[in-house]
Design a protein around this motif. Structure first.
Motif, PDB file in Angstrom:
ATOM      1  N   MET A   7       0.835  -1.196   0.000  1.00 42.97           N
ATOM      2  CA  MET A   7       0.000   0.000   0.000  1.00 42.97           C
ATOM      3  C   MET A   7       0.874   1.252   0.000  1.00 42.97           C
ATOM      4  O   MET A   7       1.882   1.309   0.704  1.00 42.97           O
ATOM      5  N   LYS A   8       0.443   2.248  -0.767  1.00 44.97           N
ATOM      6  CA  LYS A   8       1.166   3.519  -0.810  1.00 44.97           C
ATOM      7  C   LYS A   8       0.280   4.625  -0.238  1.00 44.97           C
ATOM      8  O   LYS A   8      -0.868   4.779  -0.670  1.00 44.97           O
ATOM      9  N   VAL A   9       0.846   5.380   0.698  1.00 44.49           N
ATOM     10  CA  VAL A   9       0.084   6.399   1.412  1.00 44.49           C
ATOM     11  C   VAL A   9       0.818   7.734   1.350  1.00 44.49           C
ATOM     12  O   VAL A   9       2.042   7.791   1.502  1.00 44.49           O
ATOM     13  N   VAL A  10       0.054   8.815   1.136  1.00 46.04           N
ATOM     14  CA  VAL A  10       0.627  10.162   1.181  1.00 46.04           C
ATOM     15  C   VAL A  10       0.048  10.909   2.366  1.00 46.04           C
ATOM     16  O   VAL A  10      -1.050  10.604   2.845  1.00 46.04           O
ATOM     17  N   LEU A  11       0.807  11.895   2.834  1.00 42.80           N
ATOM     18  CA  LEU A  11       0.400  12.700   3.983  1.00 42.80           C
ATOM     19  C   LEU A  11       0.362  14.166   3.574  1.00 42.80           C
ATOM     20  O   LEU A  11       1.344  14.706   3.073  1.00 42.80           O
ATOM     21  N   ILE A  12      -0.783  14.802   3.782  1.00 43.03           N
ATOM     22  CA  ILE A  12      -0.926  16.224   3.471  1.00 43.03           C
ATOM     23  C   ILE A  12      -1.008  16.982   4.785  1.00 43.03           C
ATOM     24  O   ILE A  12      -1.956  16.812   5.550  1.00 43.03           O
ATOM     25  N   GLY A  13       0.009  17.803   5.052  1.00 39.40           N
ATOM     26  CA  GLY A  13       0.065  18.556   6.304  1.00 39.40           C
ATOM     27  C   GLY A  13       0.963  17.873   7.310  1.00 39.40           C
ATOM     28  O   GLY A  13       0.673  16.766   7.772  1.00 39.40           O
ATOM     29  N   ILE A  14       2.080  18.507   7.630  1.00 39.24           N
ATOM     30  CA  ILE A  14       3.050  17.884   8.536  1.00 39.24           C
ATOM     31  C   ILE A  14       3.388  18.837   9.676  1.00 39.24           C
ATOM     32  O   ILE A  14       4.532  19.021  10.065  1.00 39.24           O
ATOM     33  N   THR A  58       4.822   7.276   1.259  1.00 43.64           N
ATOM     34  CA  THR A  58       5.555   7.452   0.003  1.00 43.64           C
ATOM     35  C   THR A  58       5.785   8.916  -0.352  1.00 43.64           C
ATOM     36  O   THR A  58       6.678   9.226  -1.144  1.00 43.64           O
ATOM     37  N   ALA A  59       4.984   9.831   0.210  1.00 42.10           N
ATOM     38  CA  ALA A  59       5.163  11.249  -0.103  1.00 42.10           C
ATOM     39  C   ALA A  59       4.478  12.106   0.947  1.00 42.10           C
ATOM     40  O   ALA A  59       3.519  11.666   1.593  1.00 42.10           O
ATOM     41  N   ILE A  60       4.992  13.341   1.105  1.00 40.30           N
ATOM     42  CA  ILE A  60       4.368  14.303   2.010  1.00 40.30           C
ATOM     43  C   ILE A  60       4.156  15.609   1.259  1.00 40.30           C
ATOM     44  O   ILE A  60       4.843  15.901   0.270  1.00 40.30           O
ATOM     45  N   CYS A  61       3.203  16.394   1.759  1.00 41.88           N
ATOM     46  CA  CYS A  61       2.909  17.677   1.148  1.00 41.88           C
ATOM     47  C   CYS A  61       2.669  18.710   2.241  1.00 41.88           C
ATOM     48  O   CYS A  61       1.894  18.456   3.179  1.00 41.88           O
ATOM     49  N   ASP A  62       3.344  19.861   2.142  1.00 39.33           N
ATOM     50  CA  ASP A  62       3.145  20.937   3.114  1.00 39.33           C
ATOM     51  C   ASP A  62       3.592  22.252   2.478  1.00 39.33           C
ATOM     52  O   ASP A  62       4.579  22.279   1.721  1.00 39.33           O
ATOM     53  N   THR A  63       2.885  23.315   2.789  1.00 38.82           N
ATOM     54  CA  THR A  63       3.232  24.618   2.209  1.00 38.82           C
ATOM     55  C   THR A  63       4.485  25.209   2.824  1.00 38.82           C
ATOM     56  O   THR A  63       5.075  26.133   2.269  1.00 38.82           O
ATOM     57  N   ASP A  64       4.898  24.675   3.984  1.00 38.45           N
ATOM     58  CA  ASP A  64       6.107  25.148   4.654  1.00 38.45           C
ATOM     59  C   ASP A  64       7.325  24.442   4.050  1.00 38.45           C
ATOM     60  O   ASP A  64       7.520  23.241   4.242  1.00 38.45           O
ATOM     61  N   ASP A  65       8.138  25.182   3.327  1.00 33.97           N
ATOM     62  CA  ASP A  65       9.292  24.590   2.641  1.00 33.97           C
ATOM     63  C   ASP A  65      10.243  23.886   3.599  1.00 33.97           C
ATOM     64  O   ASP A  65      10.744  22.787   3.315  1.00 33.97           O
ATOM     65  N   GLU A  66      10.490  24.521   4.730  1.00 34.28           N
ATOM     66  CA  GLU A  66      11.450  23.961   5.695  1.00 34.28           C
ATOM     67  C   GLU A  66      10.967  22.626   6.243  1.00 34.28           C
ATOM     68  O   GLU A  66      11.718  21.652   6.312  1.00 34.28           O
ATOM     69  N   LYS A 122      14.036  13.133   6.174  1.00 36.64           N
ATOM     70  CA  LYS A 122      14.046  12.241   7.338  1.00 36.64           C
ATOM     71  C   LYS A 122      13.474  10.873   7.009  1.00 36.64           C
ATOM     72  O   LYS A 122      13.990   9.835   7.458  1.00 36.64           O
ATOM     73  N   TYR A 123      12.401  10.852   6.217  1.00 39.16           N
ATOM     74  CA  TYR A 123      11.737   9.590   5.925  1.00 39.16           C
ATOM     75  C   TYR A 123      11.999   9.090   4.496  1.00 39.16           C
ATOM     76  O   TYR A 123      11.393   8.107   4.068  1.00 39.16           O
ATOM     77  N   SER A 124      12.884   9.770   3.791  1.00 40.56           N
ATOM     78  CA  SER A 124      13.285   9.358   2.435  1.00 40.56           C
ATOM     79  C   SER A 124      12.085   9.185   1.507  1.00 40.56           C
ATOM     80  O   SER A 124      11.913   8.157   0.838  1.00 40.56           O
ATOM     81  N   VAL A 125      11.244  10.221   1.493  1.00 42.69           N
ATOM     82  CA  VAL A 125      10.070  10.211   0.621  1.00 42.69           C
ATOM     83  C   VAL A 125      10.019  11.512  -0.176  1.00 42.69           C
ATOM     84  O   VAL A 125      10.650  12.512   0.190  1.00 42.69           O
ATOM     85  N   ASN A 126       9.269  11.515  -1.262  1.00 49.35           N
ATOM     86  CA  ASN A 126       9.089  12.730  -2.045  1.00 49.35           C
ATOM     87  C   ASN A 126       8.315  13.770  -1.241  1.00 49.35           C
ATOM     88  O   ASN A 126       7.432  13.418  -0.449  1.00 49.35           O
ATOM     89  N   SER A 127       8.641  15.032  -1.465  1.00 54.21           N
ATOM     90  CA  SER A 127       7.930  16.103  -0.754  1.00 54.21           C
ATOM     91  C   SER A 127       7.447  17.142  -1.766  1.00 54.21           C
ATOM     92  O   SER A 127       8.141  17.456  -2.734  1.00 54.21           O
ATOM     93  N   TYR A 128       6.257  17.658  -1.484  1.00 56.34           N
ATOM     94  CA  TYR A 128       5.632  18.615  -2.393  1.00 56.34           C
ATOM     95  C   TYR A 128       5.117  19.819  -1.613  1.00 56.34           C
ATOM     96  O   TYR A 128       4.633  19.676  -0.487  1.00 56.34           O
ATOM     97  N   LYS A 129       5.200  20.969  -2.256  1.00 54.96           N
ATOM     98  CA  LYS A 129       4.615  22.175  -1.678  1.00 54.96           C
ATOM     99  C   LYS A 129       3.187  22.360  -2.177  1.00 54.96           C
ATOM    100  O   LYS A 129       2.335  22.892  -1.469  1.00 54.96           O
ATOM    101  N   ASN A 130       2.921  21.882  -3.374  1.00 58.24           N
ATOM    102  CA  ASN A 130       1.625  22.061  -4.018  1.00 58.24           C
ATOM    103  C   ASN A 130       0.834  20.751  -4.026  1.00 58.24           C
ATOM    104  O   ASN A 130       1.312  19.732  -4.527  1.00 58.24           O
ATOM    105  N   PHE A 131      -0.364  20.789  -3.468  1.00 64.60           N
ATOM    106  CA  PHE A 131      -1.205  19.596  -3.363  1.00 64.60           C
ATOM    107  C   PHE A 131      -1.568  19.033  -4.739  1.00 64.60           C
ATOM    108  O   PHE A 131      -1.510  17.826  -4.968  1.00 64.60           O
TER     109      PHE A 131
END
Length: 311
Positions: free
Chosen positions: A1-8, A26-34, A42-51
């Motif tokens: 299963m592949k899961v993404v997280l929006i908001g960290i 597998t991926a995270i998304c947050d508007t905060d670049d840092e 930290k978790y070796s997953v793709n990160s996105y600023k834009n949902f």
């Protein structure tokens, strides 16, 4: 299963930790670049600023929405339209009518939808639920909740009723296995943009009640509740997971294994997706909680009880 997280943010980072432990993140998304860069690394997953960019780029099965409350509806509706299973942090939506729309859309698209009412997975609450079901200490008559803490800086869009009371509203309805007929509340504002202290009374059938006391003013962190039954009183602490039962002159302290509620909650959602178990928190439960929270705010504004007919 592949899961993404929006908001960290404040709570999303805990979801990230557990999802990573389970090997599904597998991926995270947050508007905060840092933040997104820090946790992506930290978790070796793709990160996105834009949902929307994440939706287009990532192949995934399910999503966790841990963004501010006022964004839940729009993000979740997009995910459901993409036929993704969705876990939304509490409250599911700011408006109960929006929550109902999500339920209908989830059924239409045949996806799993749940909301993060974590206390149902707290071993202290589960133990009390078992006592209530078995009537070991008689019939449950009254519940009393206390939830106090310093003002959480990351919560800007809602007050203590929508953000905090919903935990205890849900727990009360779960323990009584019923919805309240009457809501009466008082709430005030001292330091926050919205209400930051409140007392809510829920009236259930047969004169059963739940009283919820909340504060973001006091410096002490308190999260406990008591259940008054015809044969004894059960005292429980959400934080320590300790349970004490007083029956006349006798005091009992049952032994049980402490577990992380968030892990149990996330596992229940993932198992429901795979068909291995049923959701403990159904989206209909989440909508009813929001309706009660709305009634509490209305009661506080009008100074009168609000009568409900929840299905």
């Amino acid at each position: 299963m592949k899961v993404v997280l929006i908001g960290i943010g404040g709570w999303g980072k805990n979801h990230a930790r557990i999802l990573s432990q389970l090997g599904v993140l597998t991926a995270i998304c947050d508007t905060d670049d840092e933040k997104r860069k820090e946790f992506g690394k930290k978790y070796s997953v793709n990160s996105y600023k834009n949902f929307n960019e994440m939706l287009e780029s990532e192949n995934f099965d399910a999503a966790f929405v841990c963004t501010p409350t006022n964004t839940h509806y729009q993000i979740t509706i997009q995910l459901i339209q993409e036929k993704k299973d969705v876990f939304v942090e509490k409250p599911m939506t700011y408006l109960s009518e929006d929550g109902q729309k999500l339920i209908e859309l989830a059924k239409k698209n045949k996806v799993v939808l749940t909301c993060g009412y974590i206390e149902r997975f707290n071993p202290a609450v589960s133990l009390v639920k078992n006592y209530v079901l078995s009537r070991k200490y008689g019939e449950l008559l009254m519940l009393e909740f206390h939830r106090e803490n310093r003002l959480p800086n990351h919560i800007k869009d809602v007050g203590i009723v929508h953000d905090t009371s919903v935990h205890d509203i849900d727990t009360a309805m779960w323990l009584f296995d019923d919805t309240p007929e009457t809501v009466f509340a008082r709430a005030g504002q001292i330091k926050h943009e919205h209400e930051d202290f409140a007392t809510i009374m829920l009236g259930f059938k047969d004169n059963r009640t739940a009283t919820i006391s909340l504060s973001w003013i006091t410096p002490t962190r308190v999260r406990n509740f008591s259940a008054t039954c015809t044969g004894g009183i059960i005292f429980s602490d959400f934080i320590s997971q300790d349970v004490t039962i007083k029956t006349g002159d006798n005091t009992e302290t049952p032994k049980k294994e402490k577990k992380e509620p968030l892990l149990l909650e996330i596992q229940n959602f993932l198992d429901a997706i795979d068909g291995r178990s049923e959701l403990l928190v159904k989206p209909e439960h989440a909508v009813n909680v929001t309706k009660v929270a709305e009634a509490a705010l209305l009661s506080s504004q009008k100074g009168t009880p609000i009568y409900l007919d929840l299905r």
